[in-house]
Write a protein that holds these residues in place. Structure first.
Motif, PDB file in Angstrom:
ATOM      1  N   LYS A  26       0.831  -1.210   0.000  1.00  0.00           N
ATOM      2  CA  LYS A  26       0.000   0.000   0.000  1.00  0.00           C
ATOM      3  C   LYS A  26       0.863   1.258   0.000  1.00  0.00           C
ATOM      4  O   LYS A  26       0.479   2.275  -0.572  1.00  0.00           O
ATOM      5  CB  LYS A  26      -0.948  -0.017   1.200  1.00  0.00           C
ATOM      6  CG  LYS A  26      -2.121  -0.981   0.999  1.00  0.00           C
ATOM      7  CD  LYS A  26      -3.062  -0.948   2.169  1.00  0.00           C
ATOM      8  CE  LYS A  26      -4.296  -1.809   1.913  1.00  0.00           C
ATOM      9  NZ  LYS A  26      -5.196  -1.838   3.069  1.00  0.00           N
ATOM     10  N   THR A  65       2.024   1.771  -3.564  1.00  0.00           N
ATOM     11  CA  THR A  65       1.002   2.257  -4.495  1.00  0.00           C
ATOM     12  C   THR A  65       0.518   3.660  -4.132  1.00  0.00           C
ATOM     13  O   THR A  65      -0.220   4.277  -4.892  1.00  0.00           O
ATOM     14  CB  THR A  65      -0.226   1.319  -4.517  1.00  0.00           C
ATOM     15  OG1 THR A  65      -0.680   1.165  -3.165  1.00  0.00           O
ATOM     16  CG2 THR A  65       0.096  -0.025  -5.095  1.00  0.00           C
ATOM     17  N   LEU A 111      -1.275   4.380  -1.347  1.00  0.00           N
ATOM     18  CA  LEU A 111      -2.474   4.392  -0.505  1.00  0.00           C
ATOM     19  C   LEU A 111      -2.136   4.791   0.924  1.00  0.00           C
ATOM     20  O   LEU A 111      -2.953   5.367   1.634  1.00  0.00           O
ATOM     21  CB  LEU A 111      -3.132   3.010  -0.499  1.00  0.00           C
ATOM     22  CG  LEU A 111      -3.979   2.667  -1.717  1.00  0.00           C
ATOM     23  CD1 LEU A 111      -4.438   1.230  -1.643  1.00  0.00           C
ATOM     24  CD2 LEU A 111      -5.170   3.598  -1.840  1.00  0.00           C
ATOM     25  N   ILE A 112      -0.926   4.451   1.348  1.00  0.00           N
ATOM     26  CA  ILE A 112      -0.495   4.767   2.704  1.00  0.00           C
ATOM     27  C   ILE A 112       0.744   5.652   2.632  1.00  0.00           C
ATOM     28  O   ILE A 112       1.659   5.381   1.853  1.00  0.00           O
ATOM     29  CB  ILE A 112      -0.159   3.470   3.480  1.00  0.00           C
ATOM     30  CG1 ILE A 112      -1.412   2.649   3.712  1.00  0.00           C
ATOM     31  CG2 ILE A 112       0.505   3.788   4.797  1.00  0.00           C
ATOM     32  CD1 ILE A 112      -1.167   1.386   4.504  1.00  0.00           C
ATOM     33  N   ARG A 113       0.734   6.693   3.445  1.00  0.00           N
ATOM     34  CA  ARG A 113       1.926   7.553   3.505  1.00  0.00           C
ATOM     35  C   ARG A 113       2.922   6.922   4.497  1.00  0.00           C
ATOM     36  O   ARG A 113       2.557   6.639   5.638  1.00  0.00           O
ATOM     37  CB  ARG A 113       1.528   8.947   3.996  1.00  0.00           C
ATOM     38  CG  ARG A 113       2.665   9.953   3.913  1.00  0.00           C
ATOM     39  CD  ARG A 113       2.314  11.165   4.740  1.00  0.00           C
ATOM     40  NE  ARG A 113       1.406  12.070   4.057  1.00  0.00           N
ATOM     41  CZ  ARG A 113       1.825  13.040   3.223  1.00  0.00           C
ATOM     42  NH1 ARG A 113       3.098  13.216   2.995  1.00  0.00           N
ATOM     43  NH2 ARG A 113       0.948  13.839   2.657  1.00  0.00           N
ATOM     44  N   PHE A 132       2.722   8.661  -3.115  1.00  0.00           N
ATOM     45  CA  PHE A 132       1.669   9.305  -2.330  1.00  0.00           C
ATOM     46  C   PHE A 132       1.149  10.589  -2.987  1.00  0.00           C
ATOM     47  O   PHE A 132       0.067  11.060  -2.652  1.00  0.00           O
ATOM     48  CB  PHE A 132       2.146   9.588  -0.901  1.00  0.00           C
ATOM     49  CG  PHE A 132       1.008   9.822   0.033  1.00  0.00           C
ATOM     50  CD1 PHE A 132       0.180   8.780   0.415  1.00  0.00           C
ATOM     51  CD2 PHE A 132       0.720  11.091   0.492  1.00  0.00           C
ATOM     52  CE1 PHE A 132      -0.896   8.993   1.251  1.00  0.00           C
ATOM     53  CE2 PHE A 132      -0.355  11.325   1.330  1.00  0.00           C
ATOM     54  CZ  PHE A 132      -1.171  10.269   1.719  1.00  0.00           C
ATOM     55  N   ARG A 188       0.133  10.647  -5.920  1.00  0.00           N
ATOM     56  CA  ARG A 188      -0.948  10.096  -6.758  1.00  0.00           C
ATOM     57  C   ARG A 188      -1.146  10.881  -8.048  1.00  0.00           C
ATOM     58  O   ARG A 188      -2.258  11.219  -8.440  1.00  0.00           O
ATOM     59  CB  ARG A 188      -2.251   9.995  -5.951  1.00  0.00           C
ATOM     60  CG  ARG A 188      -2.154   8.977  -4.835  1.00  0.00           C
ATOM     61  CD  ARG A 188      -3.389   8.830  -4.001  1.00  0.00           C
ATOM     62  NE  ARG A 188      -4.590   8.795  -4.772  1.00  0.00           N
ATOM     63  CZ  ARG A 188      -5.571   9.681  -4.657  1.00  0.00           C
ATOM     64  NH1 ARG A 188      -5.465  10.677  -3.810  1.00  0.00           N
ATOM     65  NH2 ARG A 188      -6.643   9.572  -5.378  1.00  0.00           N
ATOM     66  N   LEU A 200      -0.424   6.919 -11.666  1.00  0.00           N
ATOM     67  CA  LEU A 200      -1.557   5.990 -11.549  1.00  0.00           C
ATOM     68  C   LEU A 200      -1.777   5.203 -12.838  1.00  0.00           C
ATOM     69  O   LEU A 200      -2.243   4.070 -12.806  1.00  0.00           O
ATOM     70  CB  LEU A 200      -2.824   6.753 -11.160  1.00  0.00           C
ATOM     71  CG  LEU A 200      -2.781   7.455  -9.797  1.00  0.00           C
ATOM     72  CD1 LEU A 200      -4.041   8.263  -9.560  1.00  0.00           C
ATOM     73  CD2 LEU A 200      -2.591   6.448  -8.662  1.00  0.00           C
ATOM     74  N   ILE A 237       0.586   1.944 -12.872  1.00  0.00           N
ATOM     75  CA  ILE A 237       0.582   0.883 -11.855  1.00  0.00           C
ATOM     76  C   ILE A 237      -0.791   0.216 -11.747  1.00  0.00           C
ATOM     77  O   ILE A 237      -1.791   0.758 -12.241  1.00  0.00           O
ATOM     78  CB  ILE A 237       0.937   1.441 -10.454  1.00  0.00           C
ATOM     79  CG1 ILE A 237      -0.146   2.424  -9.986  1.00  0.00           C
ATOM     80  CG2 ILE A 237       2.300   2.092 -10.449  1.00  0.00           C
ATOM     81  CD1 ILE A 237      -0.365   2.378  -8.503  1.00  0.00           C
TER      82      ILE A 237
END
Lengths: 327, 262
Positions: free
Chosen positions: A68, A71, A73-75, A89, A91, A96, A99
């Motif tokens: 995550k 990708t 989703l999590i910092r 992060f 994004r 995007l 991936i």
């Protein structure tokens, strides 16, 4: 050049603590206390373009948290991550578009509509022209063998078919980097093999970089030459799967079929007797002195059949996780 | 912008197909919004026997229009978004190059299209029962009314989506919407036109967002006297305020979501 770069990556989660009973409940309501749980700590590795890497660890070891973070989703709480040259992060659209993340236990297809409708949404979201959409749909659905299922409602598909269509949806925009979290979870053996074959073919055809977590070692051995082992949030091994075998299995498995039963103590003199069931015995013998031990067995015992193999990779990895270190 | 338009066009088509799968539920959802039509009879009776600022016919038209406006502005994003956050379904959407809110906007619009025939059927039955409720709006009234309906839907969506974003902090963000709904029920004009409120209450309520979600569009469609400039200015003010709040909460919420494990 590395497509995925991770340096000293760490993630700490605050977890609320609560004691049982009335007092604990009231204390939890008025004055909540937290404890910081490090889910991932000091993880560093690099993955080159086109590599397929297995990411292994027990439940709660930090695999999904790491995926995550990769990708976006999590910092991360600390450390550096670059994927395809981007900070995940942020994004950014360009990131995007390169991936995909497939989580075996989560689905993105619309349950009540044919899969084709969900695929049309994905094609639109990634701005694929109708021509390119049709072309990729044709190629991927043929590779996955789901051409006939795309017009059926998703709820009517079998678990294996659904997973294949999930993969199709996740790969429609032709990502360069695939993060796959348990893509074969819950599938039967045939469906697992089909997904594995597809991923292998996809990697060869598009030179995609794949980071894969799976509890099925068959996935890892079929697809990955390199593995990362994570234990309690820390990376304990990064290298070739075969080196892992040589390093952690300095022994071989010797199976004997005996003509008659022998007492356990009589057999134990030849080495570590792992199991003895009737006339079947299984030994773990060090590579050094293996030949002598076998020669001695053949001379002193009535042997019907004998086989020498490497122990299964699951067993080796299990031992590494038990010891908590690969150094 | 054209790219976004093309994306939303496909989303609208697919979500329309999705909504048609729930056609039986759609009828129930339309019926669950019958409150204005139930109140129609009550207020008509009251107006016939008491002293009210509107005639029985005006009440009938008001509540028929209120029913239509409410049907066209209904929003449920708080429950959907809350579910997405709690079940982790938001994560895959965050990895796509499209703001996840567009999925909700287009599914609401698609539902409106799918719901339209049922709304027409219920309105038809109402007109059979109360033929005096029929009215023909002026061109300007119809145009302004439709603008106000569309804006009212947008404002209600924006407000509820902002409440929904609280799901990043609490698993029951919809409780906030339920509390808001109670005030909405009184001051939006669903239960009674603002004309029956005391002057002071009406003056205060007209500075809140509530009457612009139902009463204001209805008044424009019916040609009731309203302060057009003040109405649209107040709507603009609340839209701007909630827009800023929405974007701020979204950014903070994403940090929180990612902090807790996404």
């Amino acid at each position: 050049m590395a497509l995925i770069e991770v340096e000293s990556l760490g993630k700490v989660y605050p977890v609320a603590l609560k004691e049982p009973g009335w007092q604990g409940t009231l204390q939890h309501f008025f004055r909540r206390t937290y404890r910081s749980i490090p889910a991932v700590q000091g993880v560093s590795f690099q993955i080159g373009a086109g590599e397929v890497v297995g990411f292994l660890g027990a439940n709660g070891a930090g695999k999904t948290t790491t995926l995550k973070m990769l990708t976006g989703l999590i910092r991360p709480s600390e450390g550096l991550v670059r994927v395809a040259g981007f900070d995940p992060f942020e994004r950014q659209t360009k990131f995007l578009e390169q991936i995909t993340l497939v989580m075996g236990q989560k689905q993105q297809l619309i349950w009540d509509l044919p899969a084709l409708d969900s695929l049309r949404i994905n094609a639109a979201v990634y701005s694929l022209s109708p021509g390119i959409f049709q072309e990729r749909l044709e190629v991927l659905s043929t590779m996955l063998g789901v051409k006939g299922q795309l017009r059926q409602p998703v709820r009517k598909l079998s678990l294996g078919e659904r997973m294949k269509v999930e993969l199709l949806a996740a790969l429609l925009h032709q990502p360069r980097v695939l993060f796959l979290d348990e893509p074969t979870l819950g599938l039967d053996i045939n469906a697992q093999a089909a997904v594995r074959q597809f991923l292998q073919a996809y990697n060869q055809r598009y030179q995609a970089t794949i980071l894969l977590t799976s509890h099925y070692m068959a996935d890892i051995t079929a697809l990955c030459q390199r593995v990362l082992l994570i234990h309690q949030g820390s990376l304990i091994y990064d290298g070739q799967l075969e080196s892992l075998r040589a390093k952690f299995a300095p022994y071989r498995e010797v199976k004997l079929e005996l003509a008659r039963p022998y007492p356990r103590d009589k057999l134990q003199v030849y080495g570590e007797l792992e199991s003895l069931e009737g006339q079947s015995a299984r030994f773990l013998l060090g590579r050094q002195g293996l030949t002598n031990a076998i020669a001695q067995m053949l001379a002193e015992l009535e042997v019907v059949d004998l086989s020498v193999t490497d122990p299964p990779i699951e067993q080796i990895i299990g031992r590494v996780f038990q010891s908590g270190s690969a150094r | 912008m054209r790219k976004l338009g093309a994306k939303l066009g496909v989303l609208l088509q697919v979500y329309y197909a999705y909504m048609l799968e729930y056609r039986a539920e759609l009828i129930l959802w339309v019926l669950s919004g019958l409150l204005p039509l139930l109140l129609l009879g009550v207020w008509m009776q009251a107006a016939a026997t008491g002293k009210f600022p509107l005639t029985p016919v005006s009440f009938a038209r008001y509540f028929l229009a209120a029913f239509l406006v409410r049907q066209l502005t209904v929003v449920w994003v708080a429950w959907e978004f809350e579910k997405e956050v709690v079940e982790g379904r938001l994560s895959p959407r965050l990895l796509q190059p499209l703001d996840p809110v567009w999925h909700h906007v287009t599914s609401h619009l698609a539902e409106r299209l799918a719901r339209a025939p049922f709304i027409a059927a219920v309105a038809g039955v109402c007109l059979l029962l109360y033929p005096q409720a029929a009215w023909l709006p002026t061109w300007s009234g119809a145009l302004l009314g439709l603008v106000a309906v569309a804006w009212g839907f947008g404002l209600r969506f924006l407000i509820q989506h902002t409440f929904a974003l609280v799901a990043f902090w609490t698993e029951r963000a919809s409780a906030l919407e339920q509390f808001w709904f109670l005030i909405y029920l009184f001051f939006s004009g669903v239960s009674a036109p603002l004309e029956v409120f005391p002057d002071l209450v009406r003056a205060v309520v007209l500075w809140t967002p509530f009457p612009y979600l139902v009463y204001f569009p209805v008044a424009l469609l019916l040609g009731l006297p309203v302060d057009l400039l003040q109405g649209f200015a107040v709507m603009g003010g609340w839209t701007g305020l909630f827009w800023l709040a929405n974007r701020w909460v979204w950014r903070q919420g994403l940090k929180r979501y990612s902090g807790m494990g996404a």
